[in-house]
Write an enzyme that holds these catalytic residues in place. Structure first.
Site, mmCIF file in Angstrom:
data_model
loop_
_atom_site.group_PDB
_atom_site.id
_atom_site.type_symbol
_atom_site.label_atom_id
_atom_site.label_comp_id
_atom_site.label_asym_id
_atom_site.label_seq_id
_atom_site.Cartn_x
_atom_site.Cartn_y
_atom_site.Cartn_z
ATOM 1 N N ASP A 187 0.837 -1.186 0.000
ATOM 2 C CA ASP A 187 0.000 0.000 0.000
ATOM 3 C C ASP A 187 0.879 1.246 0.000
ATOM 4 O O ASP A 187 1.971 1.230 -0.582
ATOM 5 C CB ASP A 187 -0.933 -0.024 1.217
ATOM 6 C CG ASP A 187 -2.281 0.597 0.926
ATOM 7 O OD1 ASP A 187 -2.317 1.836 0.806
ATOM 8 O OD2 ASP A 187 -3.278 -0.128 0.814
ATOM 9 N N HIS A 228 -3.740 4.867 4.400
ATOM 10 C CA HIS A 228 -4.518 3.694 3.998
ATOM 11 C C HIS A 228 -3.846 2.399 4.427
ATOM 12 O O HIS A 228 -4.479 1.509 5.014
ATOM 13 C CB HIS A 228 -4.725 3.725 2.487
ATOM 14 C CG HIS A 228 -5.714 2.720 1.986
ATOM 15 N ND1 HIS A 228 -5.347 1.460 1.552
ATOM 16 C CD2 HIS A 228 -7.057 2.774 1.839
ATOM 17 C CE1 HIS A 228 -6.412 0.799 1.157
ATOM 18 N NE2 HIS A 228 -7.471 1.579 1.319
ATOM 19 N N SER A 326 -11.785 -1.608 0.739
ATOM 20 C CA SER A 326 -10.499 -1.325 1.372
ATOM 21 C C SER A 326 -10.405 -1.997 2.724
ATOM 22 O O SER A 326 -9.325 -2.393 3.162
ATOM 23 C CB SER A 326 -10.308 0.185 1.530
ATOM 24 O OG SER A 326 -10.096 0.803 0.286
#
Length: 720
Positions: A187, A228, A326
């Site tokens: 990520d 994230h 996600s």
């Protein structure tokens, strides 16, 4: 005389009299219930232990007597003690439950009853042991966490809507937490210094592909957006009971990070990210992809086919806004980590099969569920259903690997056919025969893929459906109102799993529809190709595997020491460390330099030896040090320094002559230009000298023919 009195010692006459009084009182108090018609005196149909749960006095008694006499002895003992025989305790031979049941009149004090019954049982010759039954405090096993956000993690333990969670707490209670498994989050980085992540952080499995260094720490940006990956890492492996934030799905696993999304991304970088440190990392969590804007068609390219929040800037270390796919992908990664703890040798295909076999239907008003030929339920909205950690882990515990992956690829099917507007449609078909599948041995399907090349002025108007031989339909390409791309699909691959477990043989149909209008020119199906992936499993074998898994759902194998051996060569250790310290790197660097030095020295020595070149370190008074040719016949001097004369030609007879000059004349320095050289042989003829004088300045090469001629003519002038 009662039976039990015959065993009382003679010296205890006082005790005997007291017991007789108590017994008489007991018998008179229990006369009515013993004579009542409810059948309790004869061991009526009441479950043992019922009275204990109601707070009444009960005793468990183990009797020693022949099998055929046990029931009679139990009845006699119960009557003697003024109790009621409640029957055998389960299936335990010789074990009975006796209860005191007052008749509604004034009952004796409980302590007095206990003393008299205990004394009776202690001295009776048929009683092996006895125990008054007490109410035991028991509670359902559960874990308690002091993490402040855990009550809000409804996906782990949904108390408001039971059943709408991943059902993981029962797995944790059996000490299955992902121990020994490493999950890497690919990520925008992982802030591994956070309290929820740091204890489980795996530096050896991490890397920063954006900055090309081992530390995946995210870099703050203007929008404070690089959080994230940290959130995903917290979902997977957040440490429990640290009074901070949340609890991870696999909180016993290790967590690594690969930073790749905080900069330009290429196909090669994606490919590297998907297998970086694969010797260490067991699971790669990638909850990202192309833009989800309704008009972009993209995916992994050729090379790539190989919770807790951050607090770097304004973050608090926790978040409640991590949702959607996600958040779903890290949850799945955490559950797979739990599976790998109980069965380390699962392959990626094993995991896929277990998911298909164990997921549960999720009913809502939007989903339409279909059951395929193999009996699996699937919907276009929810796939095979909700992942259930309890079912996944119990299935993994007894799972034996699936057969090898088999595949079949059809020829490229050229079509060149127009795609009509609704209500008409274009249909093409390809039949896969038994002969086609013989080479691979495929019998049942897993994935079915279709690669198409379609031209169309507005790609979003197309709807593409695939029908398997069973008739199961997959909507592999939906219409998209936002997609106005005029390029259509160029060798684009669609895939489906809706035919999982079905028989591979048969006719596959591709149906394409255009929902546009006549203002646009029609599209054209240029070509298509069918690819099947499956195994040699038969439908019957799949049914048998389903049956075995359902038997395992009780948790019997998970709660025991039962363990299937891994296949030979796949005995994976629980945890591996690959940390290389700075001192180790320095040592390796020094050893490398040492090896390079000696390699160079050896090559130089070999080169000089082959050319018979040596070094004469004897220097005369004018500090002239001489390089000489071992076994050669000539030396050269240049500006006071002798230089190597490389042999350019040798004759066999010259090599055999070894002559040593007894009275060599001193070498004559050249009077020519700087940089020229003069042969130092004492008897070099004038022809050689004149040849040298004619050579250009700095020349040190005579040429093979000239040298050979000089040597052959001057052989007789050599003096020893």
């Amino acid at each position: 005389m009662p039976h039990w009195k015959r065993r009382v010692p003679l010296w205890s006459a006082g005790m005997e009299a007291a017991l007789c009084i108590h017994t008489c009182l007991w018998l008179s108090a229990t006369w009515i219930p013993l004579a009542s018609s409810d059948g309790l005196a004869c061991g009526g149909e009441r479950a043992p232990g019922t009275d204990a749960r109601q707070g009444k006095l009960t005793w468990a008694v183990s009797l020693d007597a022949p099998e055929e006499e046990l029931e009679q002895r139990a009845e006699e003992l119960a009557r003697t003690a003024g109790l009621v025989n409640m029957g055998r305790v389960g299936e335990l031979r010789g074990h009975y439950l006796f209860a005191y049941q007052p008749d509604g009149h004034a009952a004796s004090e409980p302590e007095a009853i206990r003393r008299s019954v205990d004394t009776l049982f202690a001295q009776h010759d048929s009683v092996r042991w006895h125990s008054e039954q007490k109410l035991l405090k028991r509670s359902k096993r559960s874990l308690h966490f002091n993490d402040p956000k855990y009550p809000q993690q409804w996906h782990l333990n949904n108390r408001k809507s039971p059943g709408k969670d991943i059902n993981v707490t029962g797995v944790w209670e059996r000490n299955v937490t992902g121990r020994g498994v490493t999950v890497v989050v690919v990520d925008d980085g992982v802030e591994h210094t956070i309290k929820d992540i740091q204890p489980n952080y795996s530096p050896e499995g991490s890397y920063d592909l954006n900055s090309n260094d081992p530390d995946p720490m995210p870099h703050p940006d203007e929008e404070n957006g690089n959080h994230h990956g940290t959130r995903c890492a917290g979902e997977i492996a957040a440490v429990p009971n640290n009074s901070f934030c949340t609890v991870g799905v696999a909180y016993g696993s290790r967590i690594a990070g690969i930073r790749v999304l905080d900069g330009p991304l290429t196909d090669s970088m994606e490919a590297i990210a998907f297998n970086k440190h694969y010797q260490i990392n067991d699971i790669y969590s990638c909850s990202w992809g192309p833009d989800d804007d309704g008009k972009t068609v993209d995916g992994p390219h050729q090379l790539g086919k190989v919770t807790t929040d951050w607090d770097l800037q304004k973050g608090t270390g926790c978040t409640e806004g991590h949702t959607g796919t996600s958040a779903a992908a890290p949850l799945a990664a955490g559950m797979i980590a739990l599976m790998l703890q109980v069965r380390p040798c699962l392959t990626w295909r094993d995991v896929q099969h277990i998911i298909v076999f164990t997921t549960t239907k999720y009913e809502d008003r939007h989903a339409k569920w279909d059951i395929n030929q193999a009996g699996f339920s699937h919907s276009h909205q929810h796939g095979f259903g909700l992942l259930n950690a309890w079912r996944l882990v119990n299935a993994a515990k007894i799972w034996e690997s699936v057969p090898y992956l088999a595949s079949y690829v059809s020829p490229a099917l050229k079509e060149g056919r127009s795609i009509p507007l609704l209500p008409q449609e274009l249909e093409v078909a390809w039949n896969v025969t038994t002969t086609d599948l013989e080479l691979s041995g495929m019998r049942t399907l897993e994935h079915v893929a279709v690669t198409v090349t379609i031209t169309h002025p507005r790609r979003g108007n197309l709807e593409i459906r695939l029908f398997c031989p069973s008739g199961m339909m997959s909507l592999i390409g939906t219409t998209r109102s936002m997609d106005s791309d005029p390029n259509g699909f160029a060798d684009w691959t669609f895939s489906t799993v809706r035919c999982w477990g079905e028989e591979a043989q048969g006719t596959y149909r591709l149906v394409i529809r255009d929902i546009g209008d006549e203002s646009l020119r029609p599209g054209t199906l240029k070509q298509w190709q069918l690819t099947l992936y499956g195994s040699s499993w038969s439908p019957a074998e799949m049914k048998e595997r389903q049956r075995l898994l359902e038997e395992a759902m009780s948790g019997q194998y998970l709660s025991s020491d039962f363990s299937l051996p891994c296949p030979p060569g796949l005995d994976i250790p629980e945890e591996q460390h690959y940390t290389i310290t700075a001192n180790t790197l320095k040592t390796l660097l020094l050893l490398g330099c040492f090896a390079v030095f000696w390699t160079f020295y050896y090559m130089l020595e070999v080169c000089l030896t082959r050319n018979n070149v040596g070094l004469d370190l004897t220097c005369n008074g004018s500090t002239v040090c001489k390089w000489y040719q071992q076994g050669g016949k000539h030396r050269a001097l240049e500006s006071g320094l002798e230089m190597e004369s490389v042999p350019l030609y040798r004759e066999k007879d010259i090599e055999d002559v070894e002559m040593e000059c007894e009275h060599p004349e001193p070498a004559q320095e050249a009077e020519g230009e700087e940089g020229s050289w003069t042969p130092t042989h004492p008897k070099l003829p004038s022809r050689a000298a004149s040849f040298h004088e004619a050579a250009p300045a700095g020349a040190g090469y005579l040429g093979r023919e000239a040298t050979a001629e000089l040597l052959s003519e001057d052989r007789e002038h050599q003096t020893c």
